[in-house]
Scaffold this motif. Structure first.
Motif, PDB file in Angstrom:
ATOM      1  N   LEU A  47       1.091  -1.185  -0.047  1.00  0.00           N
ATOM      2  CA  LEU A  47      -0.059   0.039   0.125  1.00  0.00           C
ATOM      3  C   LEU A  47       0.795   1.281   0.110  1.00  0.00           C
ATOM      4  O   LEU A  47       0.577   2.226  -0.599  1.00  0.00           O
TER       5      LEU A  47
ATOM      6  N   GLY B 149      -0.565   3.069  -2.893  1.00  0.00           N
ATOM      7  CA  GLY B 149      -1.687   4.291  -2.792  1.00  0.00           C
ATOM      8  C   GLY B 149      -1.419   5.563  -3.388  1.00  0.00           C
ATOM      9  O   GLY B 149      -2.397   6.036  -3.996  1.00  0.00           O
TER      10      GLY B 149
ATOM     11  N   CYS C  60      -6.068  -1.257  -3.526  1.00  0.00           N
ATOM     12  CA  CYS C  60      -5.821  -0.328  -2.347  1.00  0.00           C
ATOM     13  C   CYS C  60      -7.079  -0.495  -1.374  1.00  0.00           C
ATOM     14  O   CYS C  60      -6.797  -0.013  -0.071  1.00  0.00           O
TER      15      CYS C  60
END
Length: 305
Positions: free
Chosen positions: A133, A137, A160
């Motif tokens: 992540l 992200g 995500c």
């Protein structure tokens, strides 16, 4: 050093920064023209590889020339800041991201191609890295914020969502990555719900955010962090429109911005809080940090000139 925060920072940038940060400073604070944006992109292209990714120590803690997800994310943020994160530029980057992502569409924090090149000691190179992540992200958030659509982006978005909604413990940099995604993903209702849950998690885990900068030493640090590597409200809510802004009271946010203002050093630059593991990394990071500090203060209407 006398002068406004911006004037002092300008002196620091001309004295210490790479060409890219000099060009970025000019665009954001002195001359936001198309010509200034072109100069930023020209400087950024020196770090771009033929595969569409970015390397060459664009992200100063990864020193090798090979393309990596983290410096590629940094490049996208630079392009976003000058309004040029779209079209063929984004298409080239998405081709690279597709090639290095896992089967689920996630980006590894470090691709194995970095092996053999210098990197910060906390960066581990493995042959079969998992999706992160932390790496995925910010990239997905930046692309969504610029209206980019690509086949890879659908899978990465699903990754995500699953990663954020499964969080039950976290650390500051992962929270920042989650916020970068939630602030831009198109499903705004789902993003608000996820941000509300994440905000409760941040406040429950004192190691994630310092709410009283004057008593930062009373807050625990995550394992492996450098002394003073604390995170404050403004690290998550980079502007008043961020979903993370709702996590903090007005008083808490104002205290954090007071602290950020006071952090400007005598040389005009803002400090680096994590470990400087090689001679050049602190010198390269501090102008980047300084530009972001000024942008944050300006976003909240704090005087810098």
């Amino acid at each position: 050093m006398p002068g406004t925060p911006l004037a002092r920072a300008e002196h620091f940038v001309w004295q210490t920064a790479r060409v890219l940060e000099q060009r970025r400073f000019t665009f954001h604070f002195l001359d936001g023209s198309d010509a200034a944006a072109e100069a930023v992109e020209t400087a950024l292209n020196a770090y771009r590889n033929d595969d569409g990714g970015f390397g060459h120590a664009l992200e100063p803690d990864l020193r090798g020339p090979v393309s990596q997800p983290l410096p590629t994310a940094h490049a996208l943020r630079v392009l976003d800041g000058i309004g040029r994160c779209g079209g063929q530029r984004a298409e080239r980057v998405c081709r690279y991201l597709t090639e290095v992502s896992t089967a689920e569409g996630a980006l590894p924090a470090v691709h194995p191609s970095l092996r053999g090149y210098p990197a910060a000691p906390w960066i581990q190179v493995v042959e079969a890295p998992k999706g992160s992540l932390l790496a995925t992200g910010p990239v997905v958030g930046t692309l969504h914020d610029n209206g980019v659509w690509h086949a890879w982006l659908f899978r990465a978005t699903d990754f995500c969502w699953a990663a954020i909604e499964a969080l039950d413990a976290t650390h500051p940099y992962e929270v920042e990555a989650a916020v970068a995604f939630l602030d831009a993903v198109p499903d705004r209702a789902r993003a608000r719900d996820a941000a509300h849950r994440l905000g409760k998690l941040v406040r429950e885990q004192q190691l994630v955010v310092v709410l009283d900068p004057d008593r930062a030493d009373r807050y625990p640090l995550p394992a492996g962090y450098a002394p003073g590597e604390y995170h404050f409200a403004y690290d998550y809510a980079r502007g008043p429109d961020s979903l993370a802004r709702q996590w903090f009271t007005d008083a808490e946010l104002e205290r954090s911005l007071d602290f950020l203002t006071a952090e400007q050093g005598e040389d005009g630059g803002w400090p680096m809080r994590w470990r400087a593991w090689a001679p050049g990394t602190r010198l390269e990071w501090r102008p980047i940090i300084t530009i972001e500090a000024l942008r944050t203060l300006r976003a909240y209407g704090r005087p810098i000139i």
